[in-house]
Scaffold this motif. Structure first.
Motif, PDB file in Angstrom:
ATOM      1  N   UNK A  73      16.282  71.520 -34.891  1.00  0.00           N
ATOM      2  CA  UNK A  73      17.045  72.374 -34.588  1.00  0.00           C
ATOM      3  C   UNK A  73      16.999  71.544 -32.956  1.00  0.00           C
ATOM      4  N   UNK A  74      15.788  71.245 -32.556  1.00  0.00           N
ATOM      5  CA  UNK A  74      15.323  70.533 -31.276  1.00  0.00           C
ATOM      6  C   UNK A  74      14.284  69.559 -30.991  1.00  0.00           C
ATOM      7  N   UNK A  75      14.213  68.789 -30.045  1.00  0.00           N
ATOM      8  CA  UNK A  75      12.252  68.378 -29.618  1.00  0.00           C
ATOM      9  C   UNK A  75      12.346  68.043 -28.504  1.00  0.00           C
ATOM     10  N   UNK A  76      11.726  67.780 -28.069  1.00  0.00           N
ATOM     11  CA  UNK A  76      10.718  67.189 -26.240  1.00  0.00           C
ATOM     12  C   UNK A  76      10.286  66.154 -26.825  1.00  0.00           C
ATOM     13  N   UNK A  77      10.039  65.662 -25.579  1.00  0.00           N
ATOM     14  CA  UNK A  77       8.360  64.801 -25.602  1.00  0.00           C
ATOM     15  C   UNK A  77       8.624  64.817 -23.600  1.00  0.00           C
ATOM     16  N   UNK A  78       7.032  63.903 -23.423  1.00  0.00           N
ATOM     17  CA  UNK A  78       6.545  63.992 -22.158  1.00  0.00           C
ATOM     18  C   UNK A  78       6.629  62.943 -22.134  1.00  0.00           C
ATOM     19  N   UNK A 114      18.020  67.111 -27.808  1.00  0.00           N
ATOM     20  CA  UNK A 114      16.385  66.541 -27.829  1.00  0.00           C
ATOM     21  C   UNK A 114      16.818  66.500 -26.312  1.00  0.00           C
ATOM     22  N   UNK A 115      15.691  66.226 -25.433  1.00  0.00           N
ATOM     23  CA  UNK A 115      15.344  66.431 -24.371  1.00  0.00           C
ATOM     24  C   UNK A 115      14.456  65.197 -24.411  1.00  0.00           C
ATOM     25  N   UNK A 116      13.802  64.150 -23.065  1.00  0.00           N
ATOM     26  CA  UNK A 116      13.501  63.581 -22.684  1.00  0.00           C
ATOM     27  C   UNK A 116      12.766  64.012 -20.947  1.00  0.00           C
ATOM     28  N   UNK A 117      11.627  64.727 -20.861  1.00  0.00           N
ATOM     29  CA  UNK A 117      10.841  65.125 -20.211  1.00  0.00           C
ATOM     30  C   UNK A 117       9.791  63.966 -19.229  1.00  0.00           C
ATOM     31  N   UNK A 118       9.909  63.835 -17.808  1.00  0.00           N
ATOM     32  CA  UNK A 118       8.713  62.843 -17.044  1.00  0.00           C
ATOM     33  C   UNK A 118       8.103  63.493 -16.110  1.00  0.00           C
ATOM     34  N   UNK A 173      18.733  64.147 -23.822  1.00  0.00           N
ATOM     35  CA  UNK A 173      18.561  64.443 -22.344  1.00  0.00           C
ATOM     36  C   UNK A 173      17.285  64.127 -21.459  1.00  0.00           C
ATOM     37  N   UNK A 174      17.860  63.586 -20.339  1.00  0.00           N
ATOM     38  CA  UNK A 174      16.689  63.319 -19.800  1.00  0.00           C
ATOM     39  C   UNK A 174      16.242  64.132 -18.255  1.00  0.00           C
ATOM     40  N   UNK A 175      15.286  64.372 -18.674  1.00  0.00           N
ATOM     41  CA  UNK A 175      15.135  65.422 -17.476  1.00  0.00           C
ATOM     42  C   UNK A 175      13.761  64.748 -16.742  1.00  0.00           C
ATOM     43  N   UNK A 176      14.316  64.039 -15.325  1.00  0.00           N
ATOM     44  CA  UNK A 176      13.597  63.444 -14.416  1.00  0.00           C
ATOM     45  C   UNK A 176      12.425  63.623 -13.935  1.00  0.00           C
ATOM     46  N   UNK A 222       7.853  69.551 -18.729  1.00  0.00           N
ATOM     47  CA  UNK A 222       8.345  69.818 -19.865  1.00  0.00           C
ATOM     48  C   UNK A 222       8.526  71.208 -20.877  1.00  0.00           C
ATOM     49  N   UNK A 223       7.496  72.006 -20.300  1.00  0.00           N
ATOM     50  CA  UNK A 223       7.557  73.184 -21.133  1.00  0.00           C
ATOM     51  C   UNK A 223       8.225  74.186 -20.654  1.00  0.00           C
ATOM     52  N   UNK A 224       7.774  74.314 -19.456  1.00  0.00           N
ATOM     53  CA  UNK A 224       8.081  75.571 -18.390  1.00  0.00           C
ATOM     54  C   UNK A 224       9.847  75.343 -17.628  1.00  0.00           C
ATOM     55  N   UNK A 225      10.231  73.607 -18.370  1.00  0.00           N
ATOM     56  CA  UNK A 225      12.049  73.299 -18.373  1.00  0.00           C
ATOM     57  C   UNK A 225      12.424  74.062 -18.566  1.00  0.00           C
ATOM     58  N   UNK A 226      11.620  73.398 -20.178  1.00  0.00           N
ATOM     59  CA  UNK A 226      12.406  74.185 -21.322  1.00  0.00           C
ATOM     60  C   UNK A 226      12.723  75.434 -21.522  1.00  0.00           C
ATOM     61  N   UNK A 227      11.973  76.553 -21.144  1.00  0.00           N
ATOM     62  CA  UNK A 227      12.035  77.909 -21.267  1.00  0.00           C
ATOM     63  C   UNK A 227      13.070  78.170 -20.766  1.00  0.00           C
TER      64      UNK A 227
END
Ligand code: MIC
Ligand code: SF4
Length: 642
Positions: free
Chosen positions: A30-35, A59-63, A91-94, A100-105
Motif C-alpha cells: 500500500x505504501x512505500x518510503x525511501x530515504x 509513496x514518500x521520499x525522505x531526506x 511526497x517529498x519530506x525535506x 523517515x521512520x519517525x515522520x512516517x509514524x
C-alpha cells in the motif's frame, strides 16, 4: 484455527503463494518510503522502468541520512530526489523535517496496511499495527510501480508481555532484553508479534522503539495490535480516520512464545560491537564515558525527549562528556521548543543537532580515539560511528542522561525520582516541509535534475552455467552490511557512484579487498552464519557485483541481503555441510558446476580446483528467483518481461 495479527494482514494483501511457512508469497504493497542514502538508487531504478506515476496509495521520499553537505554531491542528490518525486507522484519530506521512520509514524502510517521502505528499520511502523518491511531499493522501486513484494512466509513468534515497567526502565530495555534472549539471529525467518496485558502499558512511540529494534533480531518484521492506545496516538496526530482495530485471534497459533514480565526488567546496555551483547547497566558501573548521543529512529520521539529534558533540568553535562541530541522530527523539535522543554536541554550544555540520522550513521559526531560512546541508537557495529577503535554502547535515553551527568556509566535509577511526563493530547501539526507531487498534467513538463555524481548502474550479464571463481575473501559469522559497504560522512555521498564506492568495500575487514576483487574479475566470497545482517542497503550487493563477485557462499544469510544479492544477479548459496566452510581458503580456485540444472535440483556442486575437493551447496530458489538470477538480476529480468 485462528490467525495471528500479521497473518490477517498478509491474507488481506496476498497476491499469490500459499501462507505456508517457508514458501514464497507475493504481497500487495500500500505504501512505500525511501530515504536519501538508498533513495537515489531506488529512483534511478524506478526511472528505468519507464512508468509515469507510482501506483501505491502513498509513496514518500525522505531526506534524513545524507544531510552533511561537504560538497555538491548530497545537495545534488536531494535535488534529484525532490524533482523525481514531484514528477512521479511521490511526497517529498525535506531535509530538516526528520528521520523517515519517525515522520512516517507520525504522519502517514496506517494500521492494517502494508509498507515497504528502502531502510531496514521500516518495521518501526509495526508500532502502530502496520505490516512494514525493510527492503532493497529495487524491491521498493518495483512496489512503487505496482509490483508485488515477495517474501518467504515467516514463522510467527509471540512475545507475551505482563506487568508494567518500573521507573527508569524503558521500551529500549525491552528491546535489549529480547536481543539478550534471542540474539541477532534469533528472529530470522519470523514475524514477532507483541501481545499480552503488558502491551496496554506502552504508548505508540514506545511500541515503535520495540518494533524498530526487531530489525536487530533479524526478524522479517515486528508488530503490535492496533487498540485504544493506537487510536489516541492517531487522534493526537489529527488522523483518527486512519484508525482500524486489529488483534490476533484468541486461538491463533505461534511457533514460539516468549514471556516477559515487564516489572522484572532492569536498565540494560548493549556492549561493543553487537546489539545482542547485552548486560545490566549496573554491571558496568564506573566505566568512564566520553560521548553521549541521544536520538535516531529508535529513541527520538517527543516522549523520549521530554523525559531527557526533565532529567537534565537544572543539571550540567559532565566536563569530560560531549552530549548530542537529535530530535526525530520537526514536530518533535517544535513541540520541545514551544513547551519550553528544549531550554533545559540547551542549558545543560547539550549540542543540538538537526532532525536527522546524524551520528547514528557516522554523519558527524564521531567519538575520540578509543572513546566510549553511549548512544540511544540501535546499532553499534565496528567502525559505524566513524572511529574504528571507539567502544559504542546502546542504551535508553534515561541511561544516556545518567552517563552525561555523571561522566561514567551509571544506573539511571541513581538519578532520583522519575519526573512525571504528560504527553499532549494533540500534536502540533505542520506538514509544510512535506511537498506534494505535481498533478499528472503538470508533471509532463517537469524536468528531473541530475548531478554529475550520478554514475550508471553496474552492468550485468546473464548467468553462466559453469562459473570459475577465486575466493577473494573469507569472513566469519555475523558479517554486517556495514562491514561489506561501510557508510559514514566520507563515503555516503557516493551512494549513486558505485565505481567510487567500490574502493571502500570490506575496508573495515581487509583494506586490499577492493583492488584484489577487481583484478580477479570473477570471484566469490565465503562467509559464516547470518551473513549480511543489518541494513537494507542494496549497495552491499551492487558494489560486489561491480567488483566481479559472482556468488557468495556462506553458512546462512540475513533476509534483506539475500534478496538484494538475487536482485543484483549474484548467486547466494549455503553450505550443505557447514564444516566444508573450514576447508576453503582465500585464494582457492573454485568451479561452480552446472549452475542452471543445479538450481532446478536445489543443489549445486562446488569443486575446489586448488585442493581437489568437492562440496555440495544448497541452491533453493523459487522459479521467479531462478529466472531473475539467470537473467542477471531483477532489472534485466523486468526488462526481459516487457
Ligand atoms: C542503517 O541504519 O544502517 C541505515 C543507514 O539506515 C541503512 C540504510 C542505508 O544503508 O542507507 C538501513 O538500515 O537499511
Ligand atoms: Fe537513520 Fe540510524 Fe535509523 Fe538507520 S538506524 S534510519 S541511520 S537513525
Amino acid at each position: 484455527m485462528g490467525l495471528t495479527l500479521a497473518q490477517k494482514i498478509i491474507k488481506s494483501h496476498l497476491i499469490s503463494g500459499e501462507m505456508q511457512v517457508g514458501s514464497e508469497i507475493a504481497l500487495k504493497i500500500d505504501q512505500t518510503l525511501t530515504q536519501d542514502a538508498t533513495g537515489t538508487m531506488a529512483y534511478l531504478e524506478f526511472e528505468t522502468m519507464g512508468l509515469k506515476r507510482v501506483k501505491t496509495e502513498r509513496s514518500v521520499a525522505y531526506i534524513d541520512h545524507n544531510t552533511l553537505q561537504c560538497g555538491f554531491e548530497n545537495a545534488d542528490d536531494h535535488r534529484y530526489i525532490q524533482t523525481v518525486a514531484k514528477k512521479h507522484g511521490i511526497y517529498f519530506s525535506r531535509p530538516g523535517n526528520g528521520i523517515c521512520h519517525q515522520v512516517h509514524l507520525e504522519r502517514f502510517s496506517r494500521p492494517g496496511k502494508t509498507l515497504i521502505g528502502s531502510d531496514s528499520h521500516t518495521p518501526t511502523g509495526g508500532g502502530i499495527g502496520m505490516l512494514s518491511f525493510g527492503a532493497g531499493g529495487l524491491d521498493v522501486a518495483v512496489a512503487m510501480g505496482g509490483g508485488a513484494y515477495h517474501i518467504t512466509m515467516p514463522k510467527m513468534y509471540k512475545v507475551n508481555l505482563t506487568g508494567k515497567l518500573n521507573p527508569f526502565v524503558t521500551a529500549k530495555d525491552v528491546s535489549l532484553e529480547i536481543l539478550r534472549i534471542l540474539s541477532v539471529k534469533g528472529g530470522v525467518g519470523a514475524i514477532i508479534e507483541w501481545g499480552g496485558e503488558g502491551v496496554k502499558t506502552l504508548s505508540v512511540p514506545e511500541r515503535a522503539t520495540i518494533t524498530n529494534m526487531g530489525t536487530e533480531l533479524g526478524a522479517t518484521t515486528s508488530i503490535f495490535p492496533s487498540d485504544e492506545i493506537t487510536y489516541e496516538f492517531l487522534k493526537a496526530q489529527g488522523r483518527e480516520q486512519d484508525f482500524v482495530s486489529l488483534e490476533s485471534d484468541i486461538d491463533a497459533v505461534y511457533d514460539k512464545v516468549i514471556d516477559i514480565d515487564l516489572s522484572t526488567l532492569e536498565p540494560l546496555i548493549a556492549c561493543p560491537h553487537s546489539p545482542d551483547n547485552v548486560v545490566k547497566v549496573s554491571s558496568l558501573k564506573g566505566v568512564k564515558v566520553n560521548q553521549v548521543c541521544i536520538g535516531s529512529c529508535t529513541n527520538s520521539s517527543l516522549h523520549d525527549l521530554l523525559k531527557v529534558s526533565a532529567l537534565l533540568s537544572g543539571k550540567t553535562v559532565h566536563e569530560s562528556v560531549s552530549l548530542s541530541v537529535s530530535p526525530g522530527s520537526k514536530q518533535v523539535l517544535s513541540m520541545l521548543s514551544s513547551s519550553g522543554a528544549l531550554a533545559n536541554i540547551i542549558s545543560s550544555g547539550a549540542r543540538i543537532l538537526e532532525c536527522a540520522c546524524g551520528p547514528c550513521i557516522g554523519m558527524g559526531f564521531s567519538p575520540n580515539s578509543q572513546g566510549v560512546s553511549l548512544r540511544t541508537f540501535n546499532r553499534n557495529f565496528l567502525g559505524r560511528s566513524g572511529t574504528k577503535d571507539a567502544g559504542v554502547y546502546l542504551v535508553s535515553p534515561e541511561t544516556a542522561v545518567a552517563a552525561a551527568i555523571f561522566g561514567e556509566i551509571t544506573d539511571p535509577r541513581l538519578l532520583g525520582e522519575m519526573p512525571k511526563i504528560t504527553m499532549p493530547t494533540s500534536f502540533a501539526i505542520d506538514d509544510s516541509a512535506i511537498i506534494a507531487p505535481a498533478s499528472e498534467q503538470e508533471a509532463e513538463s517537469l524536468e528531473v535534475l541530475r548531478g554529475p555524481n550520478i554514475k550508471p548502474f553496474p552492468s550485468t550479464q546473464p548467468l553462466d552455467n559453469n562459473i570459475e571463481v577465486t575466493v577473494a575473501l573469507k569472513v566469519g559469522d555475523n558479517i554486517t552490511t556495514d562491514h561489506i559497504m561501510p557508510a559514514g560522512a566520507k563515503i555516503l555521498p557516493y551512494r549513486s557512484n558505485i565505481p567510487y564506492l567500490s574502493k571502500f568495500c570490506f575496508s573495515v575487514v581487509d583494506e586490499g579487498f577492493s583492488e584484489r576483487a577487481l583484478s580477479l574479475k570473477s570471484s566469490v566470497i565465503i562467509g559464516g552464519d547470518n551473513y549480511g545482517q543489518g541494513s537494507s542497503r542494496e549497495h552491499a550487493a551492487l558494489v560486489p557485483l561491480y567488483l566481479g563477485i559472482k556468488a557468495v557462499v556462506v553458512k546462512s544469510f540475513a533476509r534483506i541481503h539475500v534478496a538484494n544479492l538475487i536482485n543484483a544477479g549474484i548467486v547466494p548459496l549455503t553450505f550443505k555441510n557447514v564444516s566444508d566452510y573450514d576447508l576453503i581458503s582465500e585464494g582457492d580456485k573454485l568451479l561452480l558446476e552446472n549452475v542452471e540444472s543445479g538450481m532446478e535440483k536445489g543443489e549445486i556442486t562446488l569443486k575446489n580446483l586448488t585442493k581437489n575437493q568437492t562440496y555440495s551447496l544448497v541452491a533453493l530458489f523459487t522459479e521467479r528467483q531462478r529466472e531473475i538470477l539467470k537473467a542477471g538480476g531483477l532489472l534485466a529480468y523486468t526488462k526481459n518481461q516487457k
